[in-house]
Design a protein around this motif. Structure first.
Motif, short mmCIF file in Angstrom:
data_model
loop_
_atom_site.label_atom_id
_atom_site.label_comp_id
_atom_site.label_asym_id
_atom_site.label_seq_id
_atom_site.Cartn_x
_atom_site.Cartn_y
_atom_site.Cartn_z
N LEU A 137 5.05 9.13 5.15
CA LEU A 137 5.23 7.72 4.84
C LEU A 137 6.40 7.12 5.63
N HIS A 138 6.36 5.82 5.83
CA HIS A 138 7.38 5.13 6.64
C HIS A 138 8.74 5.15 5.96
N TRP A 139 9.80 5.06 6.76
CA TRP A 139 11.15 5.12 6.23
C TRP A 139 11.44 3.93 5.32
N GLU A 140 10.82 2.77 5.60
CA GLU A 140 11.03 1.61 4.73
C GLU A 140 10.54 1.90 3.31
N THR A 141 9.45 2.66 3.22
CA THR A 141 8.93 3.03 1.90
C THR A 141 9.92 3.92 1.17
N TRP A 142 10.51 4.86 1.89
CA TRP A 142 11.52 5.74 1.29
C TRP A 142 12.71 4.92 0.77
N LEU A 143 13.13 3.95 1.55
CA LEU A 143 14.28 3.13 1.16
C LEU A 143 13.98 2.33 -0.11
N LEU A 144 12.84 1.66 -0.13
CA LEU A 144 12.47 0.88 -1.31
C LEU A 144 12.31 1.76 -2.54
N ALA A 203 0.80 -1.23 0.00
CA ALA A 203 0.00 0.00 0.00
C ALA A 203 0.83 1.28 0.00
N ASP A 204 1.81 1.40 0.91
CA ASP A 204 2.57 2.64 1.02
C ASP A 204 3.40 2.92 -0.23
#
Length: 466
Positions: free
Chosen positions: A435-442, A380-381
């Protein structure tokens, strides 16, 4: 540096579109069908899925999360309407970026759209599997086994979401038959889903309890913002409208009308259904619900039949979302391929149906694998990130194009320019920040891979590399 910044001339778009043997799409959609494209790809993801994730973040104040997301989408829709009426070509934001910001930025934007549509299609396919199971259980008392209806990340050691894969395959077959046929089927499904959601709202309001709205904002402004960032992916349908720029009649007039009408319809539906849902059920009960709206109707009425109708409507509704997002994905890849950014197979068009069949088959295979093997919360994110970046580029593009091409014929102009485009950019950046940091990383990894693609393939095969 010159290749990074080279732009596709606006005046040459029509010539470029017909110059690459056999890649001309057929103009076959009218305003109503195009509006249904927007409504069809938007209503479904938000209403039938997002509550179980967004309400636990914001509580009853999720209504303000929807309003914030709708305002952001509305500002962007006006910007989309201006660019779509000025550059009525296939490819949506990718094409706009190519003509305004240059080749390298265009490829990055195209990557955002691929992420947006591909992941969104997989996400809603997973959701379809949930409602299909709910419907089978209510009608016949059985469900598809978890190992065949859930991805491994859903808590199973091994599993595959077979219904999600089947749904993607069915949508691909429909798109292969042709755009006009797909548009007619989608319009029927959109009318069906609106009727079902209207039924939900009416019944849920009979179970409305004002105490369910207390405390109204248990997680404060931060919770409202976090939920808004997640909810925003449900407004992906606005972009899907603009991907059809080459396949609608009288695009300079049709595109703006369809964009704005779809936004109004979607926003009204979202707010009415959201208010009914949070009034009929305590916010603490939303977390972890599958087929949540069906459960609300069951609790309100104490009867099975409204839930059966709702689940059946959800199965139809989510089918139409998957159909439209898959369509949008193939059209973005079509435009990128025609420009030489990716291999030519993605712009091969069937002489019989005038639709990109190899493109559709390849996209369906990749999306089906994601839908079958990845859990829903992982997807989703990423959709929100791709959507918000694309929307930011559109709003900036309006400002740049107004300065660079002041005399360009525009079928629609953003009112209160430049205030509204600037507000749109700021709203999108705010939602990105939630948005979550994991989303930024991906997302960063995805853009890095796209950069490698540009320097190893796209720069050398570009149609502008002459």
């Amino acid at each position: 540096m010159s290749s990074l910044l080279r732009r596709k001339p606006i005046g040459d778009i029509a010539a470029l579109e017909s110059d690459h043997g056999g890649t001309q799409l057929k103009r076959s959609m009218n305003t109503f069908q195009l509006t249904c494209i927007g409504v069809g790809s938007t209503v479904g993801t938000g209403i039938f899925f997002i509550f179980s994730n967004a309400v636990p973040l914001a509580g009853p104040a999720v209504i303000f999360s929807f309003i914030l997301a709708a305002i952001t989408a509305g500002l962007t829709a006006l910007c989309y309407a201006e660019l779509a009426s000025s550059i009525p070509a296939s490819g949506s934001t990718y094409t706009y970026a190519y003509t305004i910001l240059g080749e390298f930025v265009a490829l990055l934007v195209g990557a955002c759209l691929i992420l947006e549509y591909g992941v969104s299609t997989a996400a809603v396919s997973v959701l379809w599997s949930q409602y299909l199971n709910d419907l089978l259980n209510r009608l016949f008392g059985f469900q598809i086994p978890d190992v065949l209806s859930h991805a491994p990340g859903d808590g199973l050691g091994f599993g595959i979401n077979v219904p999600a894969i089947v749904l993607v395959a069915l949508c691909a077959l429909l798109l292969i038959r042709g755009t006009s046929e797909s548009a007619r089927v989608n319009a029927i499904m959109v009318v069906t889903k609106i009727g079902v959601l209207a039924m939900f709202a009416v019944i849920a309001f009979f179970g409305f309890d004002i105490s369910n709205l207390e405390p109204f904002a248990p997680f404060g402004v931060a919770g409202i913002g976090a939920a808004s960032g997640m909810i925003f992916f449900t407004f992906i349908g606005l972009d899907a409208v603009s991907t059809a720029g080459e396949e609608v009649e009288n695009p300079k007039k049709t595109l703006p009308i369809a964009l704005i009408t779809a936004l109004i319809v979607v926003t009204v539906i979202y707010l009415v259904v959201t208010f009914a849902a949070i009034g009929a059920q305590k916010y603490t009960e939303f977390e972890g619900q599958e087929a949540g709206l069906s459960e609300i109707l069951q609790n309100v009425t104490g009867s099975e039949w409204p839930s059966i109708i709702l689940s059946a409507g959800a199965v139809v509704s989510i089918f139409s979302v998957t159909l439209v997002t898959l369509y949008g994905q193939t059209r973005v890849l079509f435009a990128m391929s025609r420009d030489g950014m990716i291999p030519e197979i993605f712009s091969d068009v069937s002489p019989k149906t005038l639709s990109p069949i190899p493109n559709t088959i390849l996209v369906a295979i990749v999306v089906a694998l994601m839908a079958g093997l990845l859990p829903l919360d992982f997807l989703a994110d990423l959709v929100s990130m791709g959507t918000l970046v694309a929307f930011t580029v559109v709003s900036a593009g309006v400002i740049i194009l107004r300065r660079r091409e002041p005399n360009l014929e525009r079928g629609f102009r953003v009112p209160l320019y430049p205030v509204l485009p600037v507000l749109s950019i700021l709203a999108c950046l705010y939602l990105i920040s939630t948005l979550h940091w994991e989303t930024w990383l991906l997302f960063a990894i995805w853009l890095a891979l796209t950069t490698v693609l540009y320097f190893t393939y796209s720069r050398h095969h570009s149609r502008l590399n002459v």
